[in-house]
Motif scaffolding. Structure first.
Motif, PDB file in Angstrom:
ATOM      1  N   LEU A  21      28.101  47.264  44.180  1.00 63.59           N
ATOM      2  CA  LEU A  21      28.667  48.121  43.136  1.00 63.59           C
ATOM      3  C   LEU A  21      30.125  47.754  42.884  1.00 63.59           C
ATOM      4  O   LEU A  21      30.563  47.656  41.741  1.00 63.59           O
ATOM      5  CB  LEU A  21      28.545  49.595  43.534  1.00 63.59           C
ATOM      6  N   ASP A  22      30.866  47.497  43.949  1.00 65.70           N
ATOM      7  CA  ASP A  22      32.273  47.101  43.818  1.00 65.70           C
ATOM      8  C   ASP A  22      32.390  45.782  43.043  1.00 65.70           C
ATOM      9  O   ASP A  22      33.219  45.657  42.140  1.00 65.70           O
ATOM     10  CB  ASP A  22      32.910  46.978  45.202  1.00 65.70           C
ATOM     11  N   ARG A  23      31.536  44.803  43.365  1.00 64.32           N
ATOM     12  CA  ARG A  23      31.554  43.512  42.643  1.00 64.32           C
ATOM     13  C   ARG A  23      31.241  43.716  41.167  1.00 64.32           C
ATOM     14  O   ARG A  23      31.888  43.134  40.299  1.00 64.32           O
ATOM     15  CB  ARG A  23      30.558  42.522  43.260  1.00 64.32           C
ATOM     16  N   LEU A  24      30.235  44.550  40.886  1.00 63.97           N
ATOM     17  CA  LEU A  24      29.853  44.833  39.506  1.00 63.97           C
ATOM     18  C   LEU A  24      31.019  45.462  38.749  1.00 63.97           C
ATOM     19  O   LEU A  24      31.366  45.027  37.646  1.00 63.97           O
ATOM     20  CB  LEU A  24      28.637  45.763  39.472  1.00 63.97           C
ATOM     21  N   LEU A  25      31.644  46.461  39.338  1.00 62.17           N
ATOM     22  CA  LEU A  25      32.764  47.136  38.680  1.00 62.17           C
ATOM     23  C   LEU A  25      33.935  46.181  38.461  1.00 62.17           C
ATOM     24  O   LEU A  25      34.528  46.158  37.381  1.00 62.17           O
ATOM     25  CB  LEU A  25      33.207  48.355  39.494  1.00 62.17           C
ATOM     26  N   ARG A  26      34.260  45.392  39.468  1.00 57.21           N
ATOM     27  CA  ARG A  26      35.379  44.438  39.348  1.00 57.21           C
ATOM     28  C   ARG A  26      35.115  43.419  38.245  1.00 57.21           C
ATOM     29  O   ARG A  26      36.037  43.026  37.535  1.00 57.21           O
ATOM     30  CB  ARG A  26      35.635  43.732  40.671  1.00 57.21           C
ATOM     31  N   SER A  27      33.852  43.003  38.099  1.00 60.10           N
ATOM     32  CA  SER A  27      33.520  42.015  37.058  1.00 60.10           C
ATOM     33  C   SER A  27      33.743  42.576  35.658  1.00 60.10           C
ATOM     34  O   SER A  27      33.889  41.830  34.703  1.00 60.10           O
ATOM     35  CB  SER A  27      32.068  41.541  37.208  1.00 60.10           C
ATOM     36  N   LYS A  28      33.793  43.889  35.552  1.00 60.40           N
ATOM     37  CA  LYS A  28      34.014  44.558  34.265  1.00 60.40           C
ATOM     38  C   LYS A  28      35.423  45.138  34.160  1.00 60.40           C
ATOM     39  O   LYS A  28      35.729  45.901  33.251  1.00 60.40           O
ATOM     40  CB  LYS A  28      32.998  45.691  34.074  1.00 60.40           C
TER      41      LYS A  28
END
Length: 92
Positions: free
Chosen positions: A60-67
């Motif tokens: 979830l952290d990776r997904l959020l950071r990518s956005k």
């Protein structure tokens, strides 16, 4: 008989608002963080509280950071806001 009702943005789950902001379906969001789409649906409707393991939190952290977003900005609960049974200013 179940009644269908439209949710207003004040009734909407923070998770659903986030998922829509990311332009992801429940299935896509679930796959990206490693949970079932049924879990995402239950969290959004407030049926069960969100329960994520370490690997899912990292995803979830990776997904959020990518956005360009941060996990720090997430609310403490993903379910819809609790509705008060007493409308302000109205008494029995």
């Amino acid at each position: 008989m179940k009644r269908n009702r439209q949710m207003s943005s004040t009734d909407e789950s923070p998770l659903k608002m986030l998922r829509e902001q990311l332009d992801l379906s429940q299935e896509q969001f679930a796959r990206l963080i490693g949970v079932s789409s049924k879990s995402v649906s239950n969290w959004e409707r407030g049926v069960t509280p969100a329960s994520l393991g370490i690997s899912q939190i990292k995803a979830l952290d990776r997904l959020l950071r990518s956005k360009g977003l941060s996990i720090q900005g997430l609310p403490d609960s993903f379910g819809p806001p609790k509705r008060s049974t007493l409308i302000e200013g109205e008494q029995n």
